[in-house]
Design a protein around this motif. Structure first.
Motif, PDB file in Angstrom:
ATOM      1  N   UNK A  51       0.826  -1.210   0.000  1.00 15.86           N
ATOM      2  CA  UNK A  51       0.000   0.000   0.000  1.00 15.86           C
ATOM      3  C   UNK A  51       0.857   1.256   0.000  1.00 15.86           C
ATOM      4  N   UNK A  52       0.214   2.369  -0.347  1.00 14.39           N
ATOM      5  CA  UNK A  52       0.803   3.681  -0.104  1.00 14.39           C
ATOM      6  C   UNK A  52       0.541   4.006   1.354  1.00 14.39           C
ATOM      7  N   UNK A  53       1.577   4.378   2.074  1.00 16.68           N
ATOM      8  CA  UNK A  53       1.470   4.737   3.486  1.00 16.68           C
ATOM      9  C   UNK A  53       1.559   6.245   3.614  1.00 16.68           C
ATOM     10  N   UNK A  54       0.506   6.855   4.120  1.00 12.01           N
ATOM     11  CA  UNK A  54       0.479   8.301   4.335  1.00 12.01           C
ATOM     12  C   UNK A  54       1.231   8.639   5.622  1.00 12.01           C
ATOM     13  N   UNK A  55       1.691   9.878   5.759  1.00 10.74           N
ATOM     14  CA  UNK A  55       2.405  10.273   6.976  1.00 10.74           C
ATOM     15  C   UNK A  55       1.626  10.034   8.264  1.00 10.74           C
ATOM     16  N   UNK A  56       0.272   9.991   8.184  1.00 14.24           N
ATOM     17  CA  UNK A  56      -0.541   9.751   9.383  1.00 14.24           C
ATOM     18  C   UNK A  56      -0.753   8.263   9.660  1.00 14.24           C
ATOM     19  N   UNK A  57      -0.136   7.378   8.848  1.00 15.19           N
ATOM     20  CA  UNK A  57      -0.269   5.939   9.051  1.00 15.19           C
ATOM     21  C   UNK A  57      -1.385   5.303   8.246  1.00 15.19           C
ATOM     22  N   UNK A  58      -2.188   6.123   7.556  1.00 16.87           N
ATOM     23  CA  UNK A  58      -3.272   5.589   6.735  1.00 16.87           C
ATOM     24  C   UNK A  58      -2.744   4.869   5.510  1.00 16.87           C
ATOM     25  N   UNK A  59      -3.495   3.870   5.062  1.00 19.40           N
ATOM     26  CA  UNK A  59      -3.095   3.056   3.923  1.00 19.40           C
ATOM     27  C   UNK A  59      -4.042   3.282   2.755  1.00 19.40           C
ATOM     28  N   UNK A  60      -3.488   3.378   1.555  1.00 17.67           N
ATOM     29  CA  UNK A  60      -4.302   3.562   0.359  1.00 17.67           C
ATOM     30  C   UNK A  60      -3.670   2.878  -0.831  1.00 17.67           C
ATOM     31  N   UNK A  61      -4.426   2.766  -1.907  1.00 19.14           N
ATOM     32  CA  UNK A  61      -3.961   2.148  -3.158  1.00 19.14           C
ATOM     33  C   UNK A  61      -3.321   0.786  -2.888  1.00 19.14           C
ATOM     34  N   UNK A  62      -3.997  -0.022  -2.100  1.00 16.68           N
ATOM     35  CA  UNK A  62      -3.450  -1.328  -1.710  1.00 16.68           C
ATOM     36  C   UNK A  62      -3.685  -2.380  -2.784  1.00 16.68           C
ATOM     37  N   UNK A  63      -2.784  -3.359  -2.791  1.00 20.69           N
ATOM     38  CA  UNK A  63      -2.970  -4.544  -3.620  1.00 20.69           C
ATOM     39  C   UNK A  63      -2.516  -5.750  -2.816  1.00 20.69           C
ATOM     40  N   UNK A  64      -3.113  -6.888  -3.092  1.00 16.33           N
ATOM     41  CA  UNK A  64      -2.812  -8.122  -2.372  1.00 16.33           C
ATOM     42  C   UNK A  64      -1.534  -8.738  -2.929  1.00 16.33           C
ATOM     43  N   UNK A  65      -0.623  -9.131  -2.033  1.00 18.58           N
ATOM     44  CA  UNK A  65       0.574  -9.863  -2.431  1.00 18.58           C
ATOM     45  C   UNK A  65       0.452 -11.351  -2.100  1.00 18.58           C
ATOM     46  N   UNK A  66      -0.328 -11.670  -1.062  1.00 15.77           N
ATOM     47  CA  UNK A  66      -0.507 -13.077  -0.726  1.00 15.77           C
ATOM     48  C   UNK A  66      -1.247 -13.262   0.584  1.00 15.77           C
ATOM     49  N   UNK A  67      -1.635 -14.510   0.813  1.00 14.95           N
ATOM     50  CA  UNK A  67      -2.277 -14.875   2.067  1.00 14.95           C
ATOM     51  C   UNK A  67      -1.953 -16.327   2.362  1.00 14.95           C
ATOM     52  N   UNK A  68      -1.992 -16.663   3.634  1.00 16.60           N
ATOM     53  CA  UNK A  68      -1.768 -18.057   4.047  1.00 16.60           C
ATOM     54  C   UNK A  68      -2.646 -18.327   5.260  1.00 16.60           C
ATOM     55  N   UNK A  69      -3.346 -19.440   5.277  1.00 14.83           N
ATOM     56  CA  UNK A  69      -3.480 -20.369   4.168  1.00 14.83           C
ATOM     57  C   UNK A  69      -4.311 -19.739   3.044  1.00 14.83           C
ATOM     58  N   UNK A  70      -4.116 -20.271   1.838  1.00 17.17           N
ATOM     59  CA  UNK A  70      -4.820 -19.757   0.667  1.00 17.17           C
ATOM     60  C   UNK A  70      -6.318 -20.026   0.773  1.00 17.17           C
ATOM     61  N   UNK A  71      -7.074 -19.171   0.138  1.00 19.35           N
ATOM     62  CA  UNK A  71      -8.528 -19.328  -0.003  1.00 19.35           C
ATOM     63  C   UNK A  71      -9.308 -19.276   1.308  1.00 19.35           C
ATOM     64  N   UNK A  72      -8.774 -18.607   2.311  1.00 21.15           N
ATOM     65  CA  UNK A  72      -9.511 -18.445   3.573  1.00 21.15           C
ATOM     66  C   UNK A  72      -9.964 -17.002   3.760  1.00 21.15           C
ATOM     67  N   UNK A  73      -9.759 -16.145   2.758  1.00 28.08           N
ATOM     68  CA  UNK A  73     -10.261 -14.781   2.720  1.00 28.08           C
ATOM     69  C   UNK A  73      -9.530 -13.800   3.649  1.00 28.08           C
TER      70      UNK A  73
END
Length: 178
Positions: free
Chosen positions: A119-141
């Motif tokens: 994600x883009x991290x703003x100076x206040x700690x907020x996150x934006x323009x995020x994209x998923x890189x991975x999860x474990x275990x897979x397919x558990x949302x």
């Protein structure tokens, strides 16, 4: 790597034109171009010249001494740093129990997991323009849960001391008992 490019999370290219010395060293180097302009790739490339030598003759035996060459130098984009995530009421990226974002199926089955988002991290700690890189275990949302948390402003990440501009970061969110 130029400081400006690191801050922008940007890779680039510099082209230097140099003269080949009899020792194989490169001399009289000038910046012939840089892409993108204004991030300092040309100046950074110049600092590398003392570490570069070439044979004083071409592969066909002709002398290269005194000839002008143009040398392209690529700079890879820096990998985003891994930022520590915090969930309101949780500690250091951990969710203390199912909460409103813990995936239902995983909560019912007692499955713990992680998601990594960039994600883009703003100076206040907020996150934006995020994209998923991975999860474990897979397919558990877990990745979707992390994305929703970030989008709704319920997930914050640590900023660098004195940060005044956005920075691209990777955020690991751990879902499990607190």
């Amino acid at each position: 790597m130029p400081t400006q490019a690191i801050a922008a999370g940007q890779g680039g290219l510099a082209r230097l034109t140099c003269v080949v010395a009899s020792s194989g060293a490169l001399a009289d180097c000038v910046i012939a171009g840089e892409e993108p302009a204004g991030l300092g790739f040309g100046a950074a490339a110049l600092t590398l010249i003392p570490k570069i030598t070439m044979a004083p003759a071409w592969s066909d035996g002709r002398s290269a001494v005194g000839e002008s060459i143009t040398l392209p130098l690529r700079f890879a984009a820096p990998a985003p740093r891994l930022a520590e995530a915090r969930y309101k009421g949780g500690s250091a990226g951990r969710l203390g129990g199912p909460g409103p974002y813990y995936p239902d199926r995983a909560a019912r089955l007692g499955i713990t997991g992680t998601a990594v988002i960039e994600c883009d991290l703003a100076p206040d700690g907020g996150l934006g323009a995020c994209k998923v890189l991975g999860e474990a275990p897979a397919n558990e949302d877990f990745a979707n849960a992390a994305m929703v948390m970030a989008a709704r402003g319920h997930l914050k990440a640590e900023t660098r001391p004195g940060a005044t501009a956005k920075e691209r970061v990777r955020v690991k969110v751990v879902f499990g008992p607190g």
